[in-house]
Scaffold this active site. Structure first.
Site, PDB file in Angstrom:
ATOM      1  N   ASP A  82      35.072  33.791  33.258  1.00 40.37           N
ATOM      2  CA  ASP A  82      35.716  32.899  34.491  1.00 40.37           C
ATOM      3  C   ASP A  82      34.828  31.663  34.999  1.00 40.37           C
ATOM      4  O   ASP A  82      35.344  30.567  35.290  1.00 40.37           O
ATOM      5  CB  ASP A  82      36.526  33.874  35.493  1.00 40.37           C
ATOM      6  N   ASP A  85      29.455  34.056  35.714  1.00 43.77           N
ATOM      7  CA  ASP A  85      29.193  35.387  35.352  1.00 43.77           C
ATOM      8  C   ASP A  85      29.730  35.857  34.109  1.00 43.77           C
ATOM      9  O   ASP A  85      29.977  35.014  33.414  1.00 43.77           O
ATOM     10  CB  ASP A  85      29.542  36.493  36.555  1.00 43.77           C
ATOM     11  N   TYR A 234      39.003  38.431  43.312  1.00 46.99           N
ATOM     12  CA  TYR A 234      40.347  37.542  42.845  1.00 46.99           C
ATOM     13  C   TYR A 234      41.533  38.769  43.594  1.00 46.99           C
ATOM     14  O   TYR A 234      42.486  38.945  42.682  1.00 46.99           O
ATOM     15  CB  TYR A 234      40.578  37.494  41.354  1.00 46.99           C
ATOM     16  N   GLU A 474      28.911  26.347  41.327  1.00 45.59           N
ATOM     17  CA  GLU A 474      29.346  26.996  40.305  1.00 45.59           C
ATOM     18  C   GLU A 474      30.621  26.541  39.756  1.00 45.59           C
ATOM     19  O   GLU A 474      31.412  26.093  40.439  1.00 45.59           O
ATOM     20  CB  GLU A 474      29.680  28.807  40.582  1.00 45.59           C
TER      21      GLU A 474
END
Length: 495
Positions: A82, A85, A234, A474
């Site tokens: 995603d 990571d 999430y 990120e």
């Protein structure tokens, strides 16, 4: 409202007007937008999990996650990581795939030579989602990787040795939100492949219908079923009703099956159809659903869908300074600002909705109504362009927030694979804890994650190019996915 708020609102409008004059020095050409389009799609190759194809263009990446699912006797290889990571989270992956597909559906005609790469990016997501949805009856696999343990390591995906735990939702432990989003992704993608690969398209649509039935029949939030596996990463804060309506809407558009139209008519008012919500994201689909369904009102004069047009207007007007419905915050430099973490996800998703709604308006001679005033499609396009241009470098810092685009862009991206030497440069394994020296290094990332759009600047247009500041540095797949459609639109416009 109190006088201080009025002053603040007026100040924002004046600042935006000022910005339109002070930032015009960075005008982009259609060639610039075409370059940005190419790179925005290329980014997804850097996020691939599984066995990489022979035509992989980001060659510093290698195969990874080749045994995903094997300990559970299922094949869950492939899909996307995603963000920075090495976890495959089902909810944002499905949303990413839906928005990539929507970008192609609305603006694929403007993508030129990039259309095949865009389809490939969609297919990399749907191939995985098909596996996750069909491997075991009554089950949807929704995550691979223990996020809590993964985040304790700084490893490139090719080396990862953290547990590849598999998480699922089922009839006993439901996850209507992630299941309905998966259905939406498969249905939207079926439209993408309807002409180029009809048999694959049909498989996608049939699976979407089955997954949607599972989501609707066994209701519940996946956060309640999976707890700390998905939270706080999430969590489904908005619940699952918005995804059920979103999923039904995409299957309706893809299939034109009357039963889904009936479902929308019967359940819409219970699933947020009449709620005004001003953030479109992996968690909350309500604004996107309204824009999607407004197309039926415009083109088929489906009167039951008139409220979707009205509430689409409310969302659109919330973004436009000077209207009575204006609800948004902008930075002094003119960037839509929703929050300190990963703010550009809201910028790119709103840009796609602005341009899609503008397209629907122009095709049907419509306008958006904001209280006593009206807004034209051209105004929506102008608003979207301002946001796209800001991301590409037309901002106070004169910095592009897309890696590899322009002269100045982030060098210290919060991304394991990009920041750790590649397996080609450093064939020996780099263990979990050894990787943290690269996280904390002041050196630029050795592997350029071309096309990645990072989280972006703060509310004052300040950006810390710091790997440890994940809120700003990120990238995520769901920042890029809607940007693909937005930048495709501008790439086709002559300047």
């Amino acid at each position: 409202m109190s006088p201080p708020f009025k002053f603040s609102l007026t100040s924002q409008i004046l600042l935006l007007i000022l910005c339109s004059f002070t930032l015009c020095c960075c005008a982009f050409t259609s060639t610039d937008y075409s370059t940005a389009l190419e790179k925005s799609i290329l980014f997804f190759e850097g996020q691939r999990s599984g066995k990489l194809p022979s035509d992989q263009r980001l060659t510093w990446r290698g195969d990874s996650g080749l045994s995903d699912g094997s300990s559970y006797h299922v094949d869950l290889t492939g899909g996307y990581y995603d963000a920075g990571d090495n976890v495959k989270f089902g909810l944002p992956m499905a949303f990413t795939t839906t928005l990539l597909a929507w970008s192609v559906i609305e603006f694929g005609a403007e993508m030129g030579s990039q259309i095949e790469h865009a389809r490939a990016a969609v297919r990399w997501g749907t191939d995985y989602l098909l596996k996750a949805a069909t491997a075991t009856p009554g089950t949807l696999y929704v995550q691979v990787g223990d996020a809590n343990l993964d985040h304790k390591c700084w490893e490139r995906p090719e080396d990862m040795d953290t547990p590849r735990t598999v998480y699922k939702v089922s009839t006993q432990n439901p996850g209507s939100d992630v299941a309905a989003e998966t259905a939406a992704a498969l249905a939207a993608a079926s439209i993408v492949f309807k002409n180029s690969d009809p048999s694959y398209s049909q498989k996608l649509l049939q699976t979407a219908m089955k997954v949607f039935d599972f989501a609707d029949r066994y209701r519940g939030s996946y956060s309640d079923s999976l707890h700390s596996a998905v939270c706080p990463f999430y969590c489904s804060f908005s619940g699952y009703q918005d995804e059920l309506l979103w999923g039904a809407s995409w299957i309706h558009r893809a299939s034109q099956d009357a039963s889904y139209l009936d479902y929308i008519k019967s359940n819409g008012h219970l699933m947020g159809a009449y709620d005004d919500n001003y953030s479109f994201s992996w968690d909350d689909k309500r604004p996107g659903t309204k824009v999607l369904l407004s197309k039926d009102f415009f083109e088929k004069k489906t009167q039951e869908f008139q409220p979707y047009k009205s509430h689409s207007d409310n969302y659109i007007c919330s973004l436009i300074p000077g209207t009575s419905n204006f609800q948004s915050q902008y930075t002094p430099g003119g960037l839509l600002y929703k929050g300190s973490e990963n703010n550009l996800q809201y910028v790119t998703s709103s840009a796609l909705l602005l341009l899609t709604y503008a397209k629907y308006l122009k095709q049907n001679g419509g306008i958006a109504t904001c209280g006593g005033s009206t807004i034209t499609a051209e105004k929506l396009i102008s608003q979207a362009k301002r946001q796209v241009d800001y991301i590409l470098g037309d901002n106070p810092a004169k910095m592009s927030y897309m890696v590899g685009f322009g002269e100045r862009f982030p060098q210290h991206v919060h991304h394991r694979g990009s920041s750790v030497p590649s397996i080609h440069a450093h064939p020996d394994r780099i263990p979990c804890n050894d990787g943290f020296r690269y996280l904390n290094s002041g050196s630029p990332n050795p592997n350029v994650l071309v096309g990645a759009i990072v989280g972006g600047p703060d509310s004052r247009d300040n950006f810390a190019d710091d790997r440890n500041n994940y809120q700003q540095s990120e990238p995520t797949t769901y920042i890029n996915a809607p940007f693909v459609g937005a930048v495709a639109y501008f790439s086709a416009k002559t300047t």
